[in-house]
Design an enzyme around this catalytic site. Structure first.
Site, PDB file in Angstrom:
ATOM      1  N   MET A 128       0.828  -1.204   0.000  1.00 26.67           N
ATOM      2  CA  MET A 128       0.000   0.000   0.000  1.00 26.67           C
ATOM      3  C   MET A 128       0.862   1.253   0.000  1.00 26.67           C
ATOM      4  SD  MET A 128      -3.148  -0.788   2.632  1.00 26.67           S
ATOM      5  CE  MET A 128      -2.121  -1.181   4.047  1.00 26.67           C
ATOM      6  N   GLY A 132       5.407   8.929  -1.034  1.00 24.06           N
ATOM      7  CA  GLY A 132       4.697  10.125  -0.590  1.00 24.06           C
ATOM      8  C   GLY A 132       3.345   9.837   0.022  1.00 24.06           C
ATOM      9  N   PRO A 243      -9.317  -4.245  10.958  1.00 28.42           N
ATOM     10  CA  PRO A 243      -9.491  -4.762  12.319  1.00 28.42           C
ATOM     11  C   PRO A 243      -8.631  -5.987  12.607  1.00 28.42           C
ATOM     12  CG  PRO A 243     -11.609  -4.117  11.438  1.00 28.42           C
ATOM     13  CD  PRO A 243     -10.626  -3.999  10.309  1.00 28.42           C
ATOM     14  N   GLU A 245      -5.783  -6.835  11.115  1.00 28.68           N
ATOM     15  CA  GLU A 245      -4.387  -6.391  11.165  1.00 28.68           C
ATOM     16  C   GLU A 245      -4.083  -5.723  12.504  1.00 28.68           C
ATOM     17  OE1 GLU A 245      -1.329  -3.275   8.908  1.00 28.68           O
ATOM     18  OE2 GLU A 245      -3.382  -3.518   8.175  1.00 28.68           O
ATOM     19  N   THR A 368      -0.659   4.712  12.467  1.00 30.21           N
ATOM     20  CA  THR A 368       0.025   5.355  13.586  1.00 30.21           C
ATOM     21  C   THR A 368      -0.936   5.616  14.749  1.00 30.21           C
ATOM     22  OG1 THR A 368      -0.439   7.584  12.784  1.00 30.21           O
ATOM     23  CG2 THR A 368       1.586   6.534  11.980  1.00 30.21           C
TER      24      THR A 368
END
Length: 382
Positions: A128, A132, A243, A245, A368
């Site tokens: 994915m 950038g 979820p 992951e 994050t």
């Protein structure tokens, strides 16, 4: 407080996992880290032993076992021996790639890929992130253009776990520039497709044995039969699998926190200063008491999430809560464990030091901490 997550069958499975890791992983994990690669053959042996890919149906060579508690046991036993590079590679297969192959594939695709996955012959990766584009998936610039019975894929991906080793890479690409979030699709790119180029293996702070790479796609002709799921639904497919992951990150985080804490507790009983074990000092006992309490409370949330996942009720919001909180707890606990080890905690021959550098990524990948809080906050304000 007694933990009630597991049954006798789970504990019997734990013995199998522990014996396998002691025989096949523990003797090699330092070499894998120093060579910056894991022996590929270990995955076939792990799959044969039932260490991963349990959810694949019997018709494709798996066990058809859907209970996530077996996955939790693997996390705990890997954390116990501090084989975190190996653990991340298994997590990538079991908590990410496998579920795209189970949920989004046609019968023909299942027949092509699942038997090899179940035997450990096929290693997968998910692509994915781009130079950038990280958490903002709609910023993906990799494109796929339809040309008859093929798609022509062009672009670049980075930070791809197992990018060097993978035989099958699930690639997110823009297929319609004018369709907004409905303009992305997923493609399965296979190892030897012309134009699929692996870049350098990236140098990371931690997890050295787990390869992470740049990938390039230069006019790669991907058969239409390798489209995963529905054209234009790539973003939705990615979001629906988050979820699992994020539960996987929480599972490894709580297992590692517990394992390193227990190592540190033992160290505090043995290490002496000023004529007595450092665990006899009130400050050290308070530190241990705080960590023990925090781990127990977080573990209860993870266990609840596992039950919810098994029941099909784990929500993206609840998975995000666990992901950010438990990964931040892991970072905090292991930092304090390093401190309690003193100078030895900074030496890589000690598990706590290796866990310290391996842990830092936990609050970044899989979304994050900041993105997790934003997801939860938006839901609260709806």
């Amino acid at each position: 407080m007694e933990r009630e997550l597991y049954t006798e069958d789970h504990e019997l499975y734990r013995e199998t996992v522990r014996e396998f890791l002691a025989r096949e992983v523990q003797p090699h994990q330092d070499r894998w880290d120093s060579e910056k690669r894991i022996d590929r053959s270990i995955f076939a042996r792990a799959a044969k032993q039932g260490i991963y890919a349990l959810q694949i149906g019997e018709e494709h060579g798996g066990a058809g076992e859907l209970d996530y508690r077996y996955r939790m046991i693997v996390c705990e036993e890997i954390a116990r021996i501090n084989a975190l590079s190996f653990g991340l590679t298994l997590a990538l297969q079991d908590d990410l790639v496998l579920h795209y192959l189970l949920d989004l594939t046609t019968d023909e695709q299942k027949q092509r890929w699942l038997p090899q996955f179940a035997s450990g012959e096929l290693i997968g990766a998910l692509a994915m992130t781009e130079p950038g584009t990280g958490s903002d998936l709609q910023g993906i610039k990799t494109t796929a253009r339809r040309d008859g019975d093929e798609w022509i894929l062009n672009g670049q991906k980075t930070f791809i776990s197992s990018g060097i080793m993978a035989d099958l890479v699930i690639v997110a690409a823009r297929t319609n520039a004018d369709a907004g979030s409905r303009g992305f699709s997923l493609f399965a790119v296979e190892r030897d497709m012309p134009g699929f180029i692996r870049g350098r293996q990236l140098e990371k702070v931690g997890l050295p044995g787990q390869d992470t790479a740049e990938l390039f796609f230069e006019d790669v002709r991907v058969p239409a039969a390798n489209l995963l799921g529905t054209e234009g639904h790539g973003i939705q497919h990615l979001m629906s699998h988050l979820p699992r992951e994020r539960l996987g990150v929480s599972a490894m985080a709580i297992a590692t926190s517990r394992a390193i804490f227990e190592m540190t507790r033992s160290y505090c009983k043995e290490r002496r200063a000023f004529g007595k074990p450092i665990g006899d000092f009130q400050h050290v006992r308070f530190e241990l008491a705080e960590m023990s309490t925090e781990i127990d409370i977080a573990e209860a949330y993870v266990d609840k999430s596992v039950h919810a996942y098994n029941a099909g009720t784990l929500t993206p919001i609840d998975a995000a809560r666990g992901k950010w909180y438990v990964s931040e707890l892991q970072k905090r606990v292991i930092d304090r464990c390093v401190q309690l080890h003193g100078g030895y905690g900074y030496m890589l021959e000690y598990p706590v030091a290796k866990a310290y550098v391996d842990t830092r990524i936990q609050t970044i990948y899989g979304g994050t901490t900041e993105i997790m809080k934003e997801i939860i906050g938006r839901e609260l304000m709806r």
